[in-house]
Design a protein around this motif. Structure first.
Motif, PDB file in Angstrom:
ATOM      1  N   SER A  49       0.825  -1.211   0.000  1.00  0.00           N
ATOM      2  CA  SER A  49       0.000   0.000   0.000  1.00  0.00           C
ATOM      3  C   SER A  49       0.858   1.259   0.000  1.00  0.00           C
ATOM      4  O   SER A  49       0.559   2.237  -0.703  1.00  0.00           O
ATOM      5  CB  SER A  49      -0.924   0.011   1.218  1.00  0.00           C
ATOM      6  OG  SER A  49      -1.854  -1.047   1.155  1.00  0.00           O
ATOM      7  N   ARG A 156      -5.757  -7.134  -1.780  1.00  0.00           N
ATOM      8  CA  ARG A 156      -6.551  -6.071  -1.188  1.00  0.00           C
ATOM      9  C   ARG A 156      -5.866  -4.707  -1.362  1.00  0.00           C
ATOM     10  O   ARG A 156      -6.518  -3.703  -1.642  1.00  0.00           O
ATOM     11  CB  ARG A 156      -6.791  -6.346   0.297  1.00  0.00           C
ATOM     12  CG  ARG A 156      -7.820  -7.433   0.578  1.00  0.00           C
ATOM     13  CD  ARG A 156      -9.210  -7.026   0.123  1.00  0.00           C
ATOM     14  NE  ARG A 156      -9.600  -5.765   0.750  1.00  0.00           N
ATOM     15  CZ  ARG A 156     -10.395  -4.867   0.171  1.00  0.00           C
ATOM     16  NH1 ARG A 156     -10.860  -5.072  -1.050  1.00  0.00           N
ATOM     17  NH2 ARG A 156     -10.713  -3.751   0.804  1.00  0.00           N
ATOM     18  N   LYS A 159      -6.333  -3.674  -4.972  1.00  0.00           N
ATOM     19  CA  LYS A 159      -7.714  -3.302  -5.279  1.00  0.00           C
ATOM     20  C   LYS A 159      -8.046  -1.913  -4.757  1.00  0.00           C
ATOM     21  O   LYS A 159      -8.837  -1.181  -5.362  1.00  0.00           O
ATOM     22  CB  LYS A 159      -8.686  -4.328  -4.723  1.00  0.00           C
ATOM     23  CG  LYS A 159     -10.121  -4.059  -5.178  1.00  0.00           C
ATOM     24  CD  LYS A 159     -11.069  -5.176  -4.858  1.00  0.00           C
ATOM     25  CE  LYS A 159     -12.450  -4.863  -5.431  1.00  0.00           C
ATOM     26  NZ  LYS A 159     -13.430  -5.909  -5.108  1.00  0.00           N
ATOM     27  N   ARG A 160      -7.454  -1.529  -3.634  1.00  0.00           N
ATOM     28  CA  ARG A 160      -7.695  -0.183  -3.104  1.00  0.00           C
ATOM     29  C   ARG A 160      -7.285   0.892  -4.109  1.00  0.00           C
ATOM     30  O   ARG A 160      -7.778   2.016  -4.060  1.00  0.00           O
ATOM     31  CB  ARG A 160      -6.940   0.016  -1.789  1.00  0.00           C
ATOM     32  CG  ARG A 160      -7.444  -0.802  -0.616  1.00  0.00           C
ATOM     33  CD  ARG A 160      -8.832  -0.386  -0.176  1.00  0.00           C
ATOM     34  NE  ARG A 160      -8.888   0.957   0.363  1.00  0.00           N
ATOM     35  CZ  ARG A 160      -8.804   1.244   1.649  1.00  0.00           C
ATOM     36  NH1 ARG A 160      -8.640   0.279   2.540  1.00  0.00           N
ATOM     37  NH2 ARG A 160      -8.898   2.502   2.062  1.00  0.00           N
TER      38      ARG A 160
END
Length: 213
Positions: A49, A156, A159-160
């Motif tokens: 992230s 995840r 996808k963010r």
């Protein structure tokens, strides 16, 4: 995190993500420069992230994220490489509150998430991600074909940022009980060669137009 860079071919920019330097062998080093996150879903999600946020700030987000490395399986061919057909979060269990096991409460995701994009010519298998090593009788509770500690977290994070993810995993353990570090590490060189061959298939598919988003 240092040393990674995006892989580019035609109009595709790819961020390769791995957990450890130990899985990043000589054959992979000759082909890619992955982001190395550290072990487990927390490190994988946090580091992936962070880097994607940095790339977004520079308007340089990749078009695809690829998670790759080792995995365990009791049933799949030892040292073979498989691409992800689906992923699940095996640690997530809020069933006492009425949620199905594997479903993250209040998140619009099913317990098993299908991976839509595939690389031609590589066998597919399902994977279950969690924060523990699976060995021996622990496989009795696993419905997926193989297990790892990062793929769901990388999915995840990607996808963010609106980026699809695919994955390649080489089977290093699972046929017998793990009792020492070498039970995993002894097969990493073989898996390195076979993951590199998988990347070559991916590259050829991108070049020929057989893989596209």
């Amino acid at each position: 995190m240092a040393g990674w860079r995006l892989w580019r071919k035609r109009d595709l920019a790819v961020l390769f993500v791995m957990a450890t330097e130990q899985e990043y062998g000589a054959e992979l080093k000759s082909r890619i420069h992955p982001l190395v996150t550290g072990v487990g879903p927390v490190e994988a999600a946090a580091v992936t992230s962070e880097v994607l946020a940095q790339l977004k700030a520079r308007n340089e987000l990749p078009s695809l994220v690829i998670s790759l490395g080792s995995a365990g399986s009791r049933n799949l061919e030892h040292a073979a490489v498989y691409q992800l057909s689906s992923i699940c979060y095996r640690d997530m269990d809020c069933s006492p509150l009425g949620f199905a096991r594997g479903v993250v409460p209040f998140l619009d995701e099913p317990s098993v998430i299908e991976i839509r994009h595939r690389i031609p010519g590589i066998a597919s298998a399902s994977i279950a991600t969690g924060a523990s090593i699976v060995s021996g009788a622990m496989y009795d509770a696993i419905e997926a074909d193989m297990v790892d500690m990062e793929s769901y977290a990388v999915y995840r994070a990607a996808k963010r940022f609106g980026i699809p993810m695919i994955g390649l995993r080489g089977i290093t353990d699972g046929k017998s009980e793990l009792s020492r570090y070498e039970d995993w590490a002894d097969y990493l060189e073989i898996v390195d060669h076979r993951l590199a061959a998988g990347i070559d298939k991916f590259s050829a598919a991108v070049e020929s137009g057989k893989f596209s988003l």
